[in-house]
Design an enzyme around this catalytic site. Structure first.
Site, short mmCIF file in Angstrom:
data_model
loop_
_atom_site.label_atom_id
_atom_site.label_comp_id
_atom_site.label_asym_id
_atom_site.label_seq_id
_atom_site.Cartn_x
_atom_site.Cartn_y
_atom_site.Cartn_z
N MET A 1 0.73 -1.12 -0.07
CA MET A 1 0.00 0.17 -0.12
C MET A 1 0.96 1.32 0.07
O MET A 1 0.61 1.91 -0.99
CB MET A 1 -1.07 -0.02 1.27
CG MET A 1 -2.11 -0.98 1.09
SD MET A 1 -3.12 -0.63 -0.57
CE MET A 1 -3.97 0.75 0.09
N ASP B 1 10.40 3.45 5.88
CA ASP B 1 10.29 2.27 6.83
C ASP B 1 10.92 1.91 7.86
O ASP B 1 11.69 2.81 8.14
CB ASP B 1 10.08 1.14 5.62
CG ASP B 1 9.12 -0.01 6.12
OD1 ASP B 1 8.22 -0.18 5.43
OD2 ASP B 1 9.14 -0.47 7.22
N VAL C 1 1.00 1.78 7.70
CA VAL C 1 1.65 0.83 8.47
C VAL C 1 0.66 -0.66 8.72
O VAL C 1 -0.55 -0.28 8.30
CB VAL C 1 2.28 1.06 9.79
CG1 VAL C 1 3.30 2.31 9.46
CG2 VAL C 1 1.05 1.61 10.90
N HIS D 1 -8.16 6.77 2.58
CA HIS D 1 -8.20 5.21 2.38
C HIS D 1 -8.01 4.96 1.04
O HIS D 1 -8.86 5.18 0.10
CB HIS D 1 -9.58 4.82 3.18
CG HIS D 1 -9.65 3.17 2.61
ND1 HIS D 1 -11.07 2.66 2.73
CD2 HIS D 1 -8.77 2.19 2.70
CE1 HIS D 1 -10.88 1.17 2.38
NE2 HIS D 1 -9.24 1.12 2.55
N ASN E 1 -16.24 -0.59 2.67
CA ASN E 1 -16.25 -1.77 3.45
C ASN E 1 -17.36 -2.10 4.29
O ASN E 1 -17.51 -3.24 4.36
CB ASN E 1 -14.90 -1.75 4.17
CG ASN E 1 -13.69 -2.02 3.22
OD1 ASN E 1 -13.76 -2.46 1.99
ND2 ASN E 1 -12.39 -1.61 3.66
N TYR F 1 -15.66 2.81 -8.41
CA TYR F 1 -14.54 3.14 -8.55
C TYR F 1 -13.53 2.43 -7.58
O TYR F 1 -12.18 2.36 -7.60
CB TYR F 1 -14.18 4.85 -8.34
CG TYR F 1 -14.42 5.33 -9.76
CD1 TYR F 1 -15.59 6.37 -9.74
CD2 TYR F 1 -13.60 5.49 -10.56
CE1 TYR F 1 -15.80 6.95 -10.85
CE2 TYR F 1 -13.73 6.20 -11.81
CZ TYR F 1 -14.91 6.79 -12.03
OH TYR F 1 -15.11 7.65 -13.20
#
Ligand code: T1G
Length: 699
Positions: A304, A323, A380, A430, A480, A638
């Site tokens: 992501m 990271d 993360v 998101h 979701n 979309y």
């Protein structure tokens, strides 16, 4: 002529000037004004006429807001009939985007001049339509069948140089369009240039072209999953190559009227406006102005985070990709480089472009390097405690006014914001996997999120090529949260008697890009399994809705990642195949639950899954999580592969008729688990007072 169309003279040249912001759409006023101006030019002593538009573009098409309303004369075809037979030389001066009916006006002129930065196109197919004012007849006469097939069935614009090569425009200039066009008109008059009409150009059908049309038809039907406009366009092109122009115009008009009446076009026109409405935030306070974002920090160089970094780097925004270790960041950069290499291989990007994009990404394993960035997006591990720890650190590092966003799919933005001393700067952004491909961005407003950070996230989403949709805070946001009901019904249809193939094929034949069980296999069955492990039995819901999935994971069938899930996958082609081992698990679960399997019709599967979505969507609307019903449609088209030619889940029930939808919901409530089918009060209210979802705005 009114304010939208003026007629003026530049010496011997008449100029018809259209000024109908924002895109000079061919409204009734514009059509009437052009007709009046042509009448004047026909009898005055002008030697030629130039059609020119003020503002940012030549005519960008018919006025889509007029479709579905009673037609007002002059119609566009009538106007173009007059233009085609006009006694003076006519020249179109094109800048911006000459699209649809706008380009048909230009094609009807004798000559066309374009600014080098201009684009021309016939995008009607994207609205479920076809060029209804001679475009399917003039384009092939000027540019040939192959180019016409490509231009009209793709709906994509081409630049001025390409149009020149195809003889769709005659001249390309770099600046001073109106002066150049007037001079060009005078030059044509001087040369006694003929009044060339595209409608009189000859066109015949070669065997190659006939085959090309047939192959294109088969390809397009498969690619669009059942859209009807492309074949109608090909039929018009075939008529253009085999019948006289007048016959071709007649056929085109018949097919255009059929498209206009087709629910697919109503859905696609709904999506056109829905996409644009989604970017508007209701009740934004005065200080809700977006701030400019020049530098972004992305925390997490995984799938992501890497995909999100690509979006910003591609838009020319400097990215610091963070990271835990240098090694983790390097792996992320390697993945990004691989993704861009694929785009170069496919000819979508050049190596120079991807090098420039990569240069926009600075790797780091030190959060302190985010001290001066304008925006941070955290991507993360999907665990609330981990996220809260990251935001607490950011609170001590980032400059005042930096936008602090989480890419979380489910976690509470309010809980994350509470880990900082600046909750007003925190919100959700998101992205959908793969983030560098999927166009949807859900911008999630926390209780404390300021209008400034909301406006900024919406604007930056548009800047990086996303369709941004604002969501309030709830578990799963818009997409979701609805997906859980959709997935539940798919799982229950399986346990009650259907099969993975029937469920997925029913949904894909209806128009979904991919069936629900195949999507679960793609995402990984272990994700849902792990999420359920954190839930109480009560929150897990009806065991029948997850026992098969659990058993599959416990049998090591995680989906595509393990080569098998609801299906067996060919290791080479990733082609899915029904697997008797799955039905053995399903049979065992049915036995344990005492379920006698029954036969399923595809319609029941489609209705249960789409109504489960729309019913939950209506609850989101009622709770004010979604601003408007069309926003929910944008989320699904979309972000979840819902067919645009169905217009999204809310448009689907609106066009079905809310009364019919509520009747079906009541049947499901009686026949199935009533807990799952609590009808959204908004739906029953709208049916009672004859309202429309489109009129309802979230609280
Ligand atoms: N009719 C009415 N309104 C339109 C419009 C149109 N054709 N095109 C755009 N708008 C509005 C849009 O809703 C928005 O409104 C504002 O203009 C700015 O648009 C007979 C039948 C031209 C490339 O399909 O592709 O001709 O939200 O935000 O990003 O054969 O608009 O501000 O209130 O998109 O700079 C064919 C559709 C019609 C072109 C500009 N033409 N438009 O993009 O601005 S059918 C099209 C576009 C036809 C004939 C057939 C884009 C654009 P608001 P925007 P943009």
């Amino acid at each position: 002529m009114g304010a939208t169309v003026k007629y003026e003279r530049r010496g011997p040249i008449g100029v018809i000037r259209i000024d109908n912001p924002p895109v000079n759409a061919l409204s009734h006023a514009v059509r009437s004004g052009i007709m009046e101006a042509l009448a004047i030019a026909a009898t005055d002593d002008s030697s030629a006429v130039v059609l020119f538009c003020d503002g940012r573009t030549f005519i960008a098409g018919a006025d889509i807001t007029e479709f579905g309303k009673p037609p007002q004369a002059p119609s566009l075809p009538d106007l173009l009939l007059t233009l085609d037979k006009h006694p003076k030389l006519t020249i179109a001066a094109i800048h911006g985007t000459a699209l649809g009916g706008g380009f048909e006006v230009a094609l009807t002129c004798n000559y066309r001049m374009a600014l080098a930065t201009a684009k021309v196109g016939l995008p009607e197919v994207k609205l479920g339509l076809l060029p209804g004012a001679g475009g399917t007849q003039r384009t092939p006469r000027l540019a040939g069948i192959p180019a016409a097939v490509d231009l009209i069935t793709s709906g994509n614009p081409i630049n001025a140089r390409s149009a020149l090569t195809l003889q769709l425009v005659d001249k390309v200039v770099d600046e001073n369009l109106i002066d150049a066009a007037a001079a060009y008109a005078a030059e044509l008059v001087e040369q006694k240039a003929p009044q060339r009409q595209a409608s009189t150009l000859p066109l015949s059908l070669t065997r190659e072209d006939q085959q090309l049309i047939e192959v294109a038809g088969a390809k397009l039907l498969k690619k669009t999953r059942g859209e009807r406009a492309p074949q109608r366009i090909l039929d018009c092109l075939l008529t253009a190559a085999t019948q006289p122009f007048e016959e071709g115009l007649k056929r085109e008009r018949e097919e255009f009227v059929a498209c206009l009446a087709d629910p697919q076009s109503a859905a696609l026109r709904h999506m056109f406006f829905a996409e644009r409405a989604a970017g508007k935030i209701d009740n934004l306070s005065q200080d809700g102005q977006a701030i400019s974002i020049a530098t972004v920090g992305i925390i997490g160089a995984g799938t992501m985070g890497g995909g999100i970094a690509m979006c910003f780097a591609q838009a020319g925004i400097n990215v610091t990709l963070i990271d835990m270790t240098d090694e983790a960041v390097s792996q992320g950069l390697e993945k990004i480089a691989k993704n861009w290499a694929i785009s170069v291989k496919r000819g979508r990007l050049t190596a120079a472009q991807t090098d420039a994009m990569m240069a926009n990404i600075t790797p780091s394993s030190d959060l302190n390097d985010l001290a001066e960035v304008d925006m941070v997006i955290e991507a993360v591990f999907e665990n609330l405690d981990v996220k809260k720890e990251v935001f607490a650190k950011l609170d001590g590092i980032c400059k005042h006014g930096a936008v602090l966003a989480s890419n979380t799919s489910y976690q509470s933005i309010d809980a994350i914001a509470a880990a900082t001393t600046r909750p007003e700067s925190v919100l959700g952004m998101h992205f959908f996997s793969p983030a560098n491909v999927m166009k949807l961005l859900e911008v999630v407003r926390g209780a404390a999120s300021s209008d400034t950070v909301i406006a900024t996230a919406m604007a930056v989403g548009k800047k990086i090529g996303k369709v941004s949709v604002l969501s309030g805070m709830c578990y799963g946001f818009i997409g979701n949260r609805m997906l859980r009901h959709y997935g539940r019904e798919a799982a229950l249809c399986l346990v009650e008697g259907s099969t993975p193939t029937q469920i997925d094929s029913a949904m894909e034949s209806w128009g979904m890009a991919m069936g629900p069980l195949a999507v679960s296999d793609l995402a990984g069955l272990d994700i849902g399994y792990k999420a359920r492990e954190q839930l109480t039995a009560e929150h897990k819901g009806d065991p029948a809705s997850y026992m098969v999935a659990d058993r599959l994971v416990e049998a090591g069938r995680l989906g595509q990642k393990s080569g098998a899930g609801y299906y067996q996958y060919d290791p080479e082609t990733r082609q899915r195949h029904e697997d008797s081992a799955v039905m053995a698990i399903v049979t065992e679960v049915r036995r344990e639950l005492g379920i006698t399997p029954r036969l399923f019709e595809d319609d029941e599967i489609v209705n249960r899954l789409t109504l489960a979505l729309a019913n939950e969507g209506a609850k989101l609307l009622q709770e004010g999580i979604a601003q408007r019903a069309s926003d929910i449609d944008v989320v699904y088209c979309y972000g979840y592969g819902f067919p645009r030619f169905k217009g999204g889940p809310m448009h689907t029930i609106e066009s079905m008729g809310l009364d019919k939808a509520v009747t079906l919901l009541k049947e499901f409530q009686n026949q199935l688990n009533p807990e799952h089918w609590q009808i959204a009060p908004l739906l029953t209210k709208l049916v009672a007072n004859g309202g429309q979802l489109a009129d309802h705005h979230g609280v």
